[in-house]
Design an enzyme around this catalytic site. Structure first.
Site, PDB file in Angstrom:
ATOM      1  N   TYR A 148       0.872  -1.222   0.001  1.00 43.52           N
ATOM      2  CA  TYR A 148      -0.118   0.068   0.040  1.00 43.52           C
ATOM      3  C   TYR A 148       0.652   1.261   0.010  1.00 43.52           C
ATOM      4  O   TYR A 148       1.848   1.193   0.845  1.00 43.52           O
ATOM      5  CB  TYR A 148      -1.062   0.071   0.988  1.00 43.52           C
ATOM      6  CG  TYR A 148      -2.627  -0.222   0.717  1.00 43.52           C
ATOM      7  CD1 TYR A 148      -3.035   0.854  -0.037  1.00 43.52           C
ATOM      8  CD2 TYR A 148      -3.108  -1.387   1.205  1.00 43.52           C
ATOM      9  CE1 TYR A 148      -4.365   0.469  -0.769  1.00 43.52           C
ATOM     10  CE2 TYR A 148      -4.720  -1.265   1.013  1.00 43.52           C
ATOM     11  CZ  TYR A 148      -5.066  -0.467  -0.185  1.00 43.52           C
ATOM     12  OH  TYR A 148      -6.321  -0.813  -0.696  1.00 43.52           O
ATOM     13  N   ARG A 172      -0.461  -2.266 -19.299  1.00 45.20           N
ATOM     14  CA  ARG A 172      -1.766  -1.857 -19.092  1.00 45.20           C
ATOM     15  C   ARG A 172      -1.883  -0.391 -18.075  1.00 45.20           C
ATOM     16  O   ARG A 172      -1.649  -0.852 -16.917  1.00 45.20           O
ATOM     17  CB  ARG A 172      -2.827  -2.405 -18.847  1.00 45.20           C
ATOM     18  CG  ARG A 172      -4.266  -2.379 -19.280  1.00 45.20           C
ATOM     19  CD  ARG A 172      -5.147  -3.381 -19.483  1.00 45.20           C
ATOM     20  NE  ARG A 172      -4.932  -4.114 -20.864  1.00 45.20           N
ATOM     21  CZ  ARG A 172      -5.289  -3.482 -21.948  1.00 45.20           C
ATOM     22  NH1 ARG A 172      -6.225  -2.547 -22.235  1.00 45.20           N
ATOM     23  NH2 ARG A 172      -4.780  -4.166 -23.155  1.00 45.20           N
ATOM     24  N   LYS A 177      -0.548   1.004 -25.545  1.00 44.58           N
ATOM     25  CA  LYS A 177      -0.822   0.849 -26.935  1.00 44.58           C
ATOM     26  C   LYS A 177       0.696   1.256 -27.532  1.00 44.58           C
ATOM     27  O   LYS A 177       1.509   0.219 -27.525  1.00 44.58           O
ATOM     28  CB  LYS A 177      -1.615   2.011 -27.339  1.00 44.58           C
ATOM     29  CG  LYS A 177      -3.050   2.085 -26.730  1.00 44.58           C
ATOM     30  CD  LYS A 177      -4.148   3.005 -27.021  1.00 44.58           C
ATOM     31  CE  LYS A 177      -5.605   2.761 -26.472  1.00 44.58           C
ATOM     32  NZ  LYS A 177      -5.759   3.381 -25.265  1.00 44.58           N
ATOM     33  N   THR A 235      -2.501   6.394 -22.165  1.00 43.02           N
ATOM     34  CA  THR A 235      -2.306   5.046 -21.963  1.00 43.02           C
ATOM     35  C   THR A 235      -0.947   4.439 -21.966  1.00 43.02           C
ATOM     36  O   THR A 235       0.019   5.378 -22.761  1.00 43.02           O
ATOM     37  CB  THR A 235      -3.232   4.114 -22.408  1.00 43.02           C
ATOM     38  OG1 THR A 235      -2.961   4.260 -23.992  1.00 43.02           O
ATOM     39  CG2 THR A 235      -4.469   4.337 -22.164  1.00 43.02           C
TER      40      THR A 235
END
Ligand code: DSN
Length: 426
Positions: free
Chosen positions: A47, A228, A222, A219
């Site tokens: 975390y 991702r 791509k 993003t």
């Protein structure tokens, strides 16, 4: 617990699907094996709400180093002065930009989804259209090019707070300078979502949006060929001239507002294992051979466009400057849906796509979007574009002929053996 063979068998089947098929979805790519490895690592257990040096949890000293490296590498790629690498996706990055720049109900102006725009640029189905007053510009019917005159006249009349540029199905480069000139007349923020062409911008092969746009999102999976995820960047940080305040009413710089909008504004704990994988992919982009990859994408896309045109396909805007093309199938008496479903059977994957001024629903569509980043990563060059288009064409010309489809499927499988994917995985 015993190894979860159910899931791992499915993952192996997905690997075989990726290895054996021709991937033409313009927004997909194949990461390096190193990027895959970094994704499956222990920072997923950590975390780390907050930012490097300012976390809400102990034990963050190492993930701080990971995230700082990712930020520094990303800034170097785009010559940016500030970057946030925490957005879980492009949609999350865009939600944070909206939160930082516009209040609910205020006007934004983006490219219409039906003309090649993106869901998060104001679509009524998305947070961006539900919470904000979205207005749209389109493309010109005769040319398929962005209608900058329309953009300007809507902007001057409606005075949106933010103008969004960028698309998910547009094959041409953008005139960012023109959009900035319009925005300056009305004091609007210019926000460029470069998710699709980012890898080509990173290598200087397309116009540089950072020169003219205030805020850039992308993003990472791509044309950037990373894991991702999403990112937000500024080349020049600035005291926001629009008087936008943080939740406590303080006037903040744009970078501070954007950091606050990502966390705690729209996300909780960052995915540090994904950030580690982003950092690995950023180092790959900074390496010498990435520019050659970008150039090959453009050459392949142009060779592919030529091969389609030669066979009588109707390309929107007659060609491409980037990694994709949009094809109107109406002169072939096919819908996008039928084309996508039939090609799927032959292990050629692409997506149906609305074409500008489409008369069919988004579930059917008149077109397909075809992209080359993934097959370029597999090692294909211009000559192979002719082979790929030949196979696509044979299936599309006989969409109900099961023999043709199964012949092409077998050819695809043999053809793809020449372009191995993840040989490290046995
Ligand atoms: N970015 C979209 C695409 O181009 O496929 C998905 O949101």
């Amino acid at each position: 617990m015993q190894k979860d063979s159910q899931i791992f068998d499915l993952i192996n089947r997905e690997l075989e699907r990726q290895r054996n098929g021709i991937e033409l979805i313009a927004s997909e790519n194949f990461t390096s094996y190193q990027v895959l490895q970094a994704m499956g690592t222990c920072p997923t257990n950590k975390y780390a709400e907050g930012y490097p040096g300012k976390r809400y949890y102990g034990g963050c000293e190492i993930v701080d180093e990971i995230e700082t490296l990712a930020i520094e590498r990303l800034k170097k790629i785009f010559n940016a002065s500030w970057a946030n690498v925490q957005p879980h996706s492009g949609a999350s990055a865009n939600a944070a930009v909206f939160l930082a720049c516009v209040k609910p109900g205020e006007k934004v102006l983006g490219l219409d989804l039906s003309m090649g725009g993106h869901l998060t640029h104001g679509s009524p189905a998305n947070f961006s259209g539900k919470n904000y007053h979205a207005l749209f510009y389109g493309v010109k019917k005769e040319t398929g090019l962005v209608d900058y005159d329309q953009l300007e006249s809507i902007a001057l009349k409606e005075k949106p707070k933010m103008i969004i540029c960028g698309a998910s199905a547009y094959s041409r480069d953008w005139d960012y300078a023109r959009i900035r000139t319009v925005a300056d007349k009305i004091g609007a923020v210019v926000f460029a979502d470069i998710a699709h062409p980012a890898g080509l911008i990173a290598t200087g092969l397309l116009n540089d949006p950072f020169e003219h746009c205030h805020i850039i999102s992308s993003t990472t999976h791509k044309t950037l060929r990373g894991p991702r995820g999403g990112i937000i960047m500024l080349r020049h940080d600035f005291e926001n001239p629009w008087g936008i305040k943080d939740p406590k009413g303080n006037l903040r710089s744009m970078s501070q507002l954007l950091d606050l909008a990502v966390f705690p504004g729209t996300q909780g704990g960052p995915l540090e294992h994904v950030i580690a994988a982003k950092a690995v992919s950023f180092a790959e982009i900074l390496a010498d051979d990435f520019k050659a990859y970008g150039k090959q994408i453009i050459s392949n896309a142009q060779a592919m466009a030529k091969a389609f045109v030669k066979r009588g396909y109707d390309l929107i805007s007659q060609g491409t400057d980037n990694h994709l093309m949009l094809i109107d199938l109406r002169n072939k008496n096919l819908t996008g849906k039928k084309a996508q479903e039939t090609l799927d059977k032959a292990h050629i994957t692409l997506n149906k796509n609305a074409v500008p001024f489409d008369d069919k629903s988004p579930f059917v569509t008149s077109g397909i979007r075809v992209g080359v980043p993934a097959i370029t990563t597999r090692g294909m060059k211009e000559n192979e574009m002719e082979t790929v288009v030949g196979m696509v064409d044979r299936v599309l010309m006989s969409p109900d002929d099961e023999k043709t489809i199964s012949d092409v499927k077998a050819e695809v499988q043999t053809f793809m053996q020449k372009f191995p994917l993840y040989p490290e995985i046995k």
